[in-house]
Enzyme design. Structure first.
Site, PDB file in Angstrom:
ATOM      1  N   TYR A  48      23.970  44.308   9.408  1.00 39.46           N
ATOM      2  CA  TYR A  48      25.268  44.610   9.370  1.00 39.46           C
ATOM      3  C   TYR A  48      26.188  44.162  10.436  1.00 39.46           C
ATOM      4  O   TYR A  48      25.612  43.630  11.358  1.00 39.46           O
ATOM      5  CB  TYR A  48      25.469  46.182   9.240  1.00 39.46           C
ATOM      6  CG  TYR A  48      25.262  46.993  10.568  1.00 39.46           C
ATOM      7  CD1 TYR A  48      26.536  47.401  11.351  1.00 39.46           C
ATOM      8  CD2 TYR A  48      24.159  47.149  11.106  1.00 39.46           C
ATOM      9  CE1 TYR A  48      26.401  48.058  12.397  1.00 39.46           C
ATOM     10  CE2 TYR A  48      23.928  47.752  12.425  1.00 39.46           C
ATOM     11  CZ  TYR A  48      24.970  48.248  13.040  1.00 39.46           C
ATOM     12  OH  TYR A  48      25.027  48.715  14.155  1.00 39.46           O
ATOM     13  N   GLU A  66      20.895  49.372  26.884  1.00 38.78           N
ATOM     14  CA  GLU A  66      22.359  49.319  26.274  1.00 38.78           C
ATOM     15  C   GLU A  66      22.531  50.917  25.841  1.00 38.78           C
ATOM     16  O   GLU A  66      21.657  51.629  25.837  1.00 38.78           O
ATOM     17  CB  GLU A  66      22.327  48.349  25.363  1.00 38.78           C
ATOM     18  CG  GLU A  66      21.422  48.624  23.865  1.00 38.78           C
ATOM     19  CD  GLU A  66      21.409  47.636  23.241  1.00 38.78           C
ATOM     20  OE1 GLU A  66      22.358  46.583  23.063  1.00 38.78           O
ATOM     21  OE2 GLU A  66      20.369  47.297  22.281  1.00 38.78           O
ATOM     22  N   LEU A  80      21.315  44.069  21.905  1.00 36.89           N
ATOM     23  CA  LEU A  80      21.947  43.520  20.969  1.00 36.89           C
ATOM     24  C   LEU A  80      22.912  42.261  21.568  1.00 36.89           C
ATOM     25  O   LEU A  80      23.289  42.728  22.663  1.00 36.89           O
ATOM     26  CB  LEU A  80      22.818  44.310  20.074  1.00 36.89           C
ATOM     27  CG  LEU A  80      23.899  43.621  18.926  1.00 36.89           C
ATOM     28  CD1 LEU A  80      22.887  43.224  17.983  1.00 36.89           C
ATOM     29  CD2 LEU A  80      24.823  44.731  18.682  1.00 36.89           C
TER      30      LEU A  80
END
Length: 286
Positions: free
Chosen positions: A33, A182, A206
């Site tokens: 996504y 993260e 990411l």
């Protein structure tokens, strides 16, 4: 009024939009996504999101069903139909509906499923939290090893977010082998002296689109950037901390595990980077 959503080329009222129960995204979290922010009716960092989408699809050997122009046209159509001034466009591509459930990938001619919808977020760039900052807690990072692929398997980040809320915080920073990876849906940074420190790109985090833009703007503003791992203790001893994401932009962090960061207030570096990011993004929005 119901939203108009996009499903496999059709624009439908949200209460009429359906996806098969055999879809691999539903059964296996076999999909990826992207979330594109909308400010002033403009799509922010759209090209970067398309680059990452194609990389994620490639890493999972999912056929990319649309061209960049098709994705752009659909984003613009949804923004127009839903009268979005400030908000988000969510895009999801899954391996599709093979007609039954199996751990093995379906045949290569299985058509991927593409879903898009908008979320209105009036005043998105003026979030009150940007003036007060977030409180962060640390949790163990128990996700799979390919965090660089933006998959829809988000259960553990959701669990970490809920743990943060239960502990009276706004978000969690995940820790692996003693170092911060993260946040639950954002990249993490600290500031020490005149240096911005954030974890280097790898399979562990990411590859944030907002991250790339913010680091570029920081360097252009003659700020020093150091890409390396850091610990929670180092973060607690920093002068400032912040996170970046497509919807939070640059969000200051004022405490970590109950320890104030710096003065325990929003710092000048985070404040200035947020200003620069929003100014430049509005100039270049699609």
């Amino acid at each position: 009024m119901t939203r108009t959503v996009y499903v496999n080329g059709d624009y439908l009222p949200e209460d009429q939009a359906t996806v098969s129960v055999f879809d691999r995204g539903f059964l296996m979290a076999d999909g990826v996504y992207e979330v594109v922010s909308v400010l002033g009716g403009k799509l922010i960092d759209f090209e970067g999101h398309m680059v990452r989408l194609k990389r994620s699809l490639s890493e999972l050997a999912i056929t990319n069903p649309l061209s960049d122009d098709d994705y752009l046209a659909a984003h613009r159509e949804l923004v127009a139909r839903n009268d979005i001034t400030d908000g988000l466009v969510y895009l999801q591509v899954t391996r599709g509906n093979p007609g039954d459930r199996d751990f093995a990938y379906p045949s290569a001619d299985t058509v991927p499923t593409v879903v898009m919808f908008t979320q209105a977020k009036p005043g998105l760039a003026d979030a009150p939290a940007a003036k007060t900052g977030w409180k962060i807690v640390s949790v163990e990072d128990l996700r799979w090893g390919r965090r660089d692929i933006k998959t829809v398997q988000l259960l553990y980040p959701s669990m970490a977010k809920m743990e943060a809320k239960a502990r009276g915080a706004d978000d969690a920073w995940m820790v692996q082998d003693g170092a911060v990876t993260e946040g639950t849906s954002n990249n993490a940074y600290i500031v020490k002296g005149n240096t911005i420190i954030t974890r280097q790109l790898s399979h562990d985090i990411l590859h944030g689109i907002t991250r790339a833009a913010v680091l570029r703007f920081a360097r252009e503003a003659q700020m020093k950037v150091e890409e390396r791992a850091f610990t929670i203790a180092e973060a607690q001893a920093a002068d400032e901390a912040f996170v970046t994401s497509a919807s939070a932009f640059v969000m200051p962090v004022i405490s970590i595990d109950g320890t104030p960061v710096g003065a325990g207030t929003v710092g000048p570096v985070a404040r200035r980077l947020r200003e620069i990011y929003l100014e430049e993004s509005l100039k270049t929005g699609t």
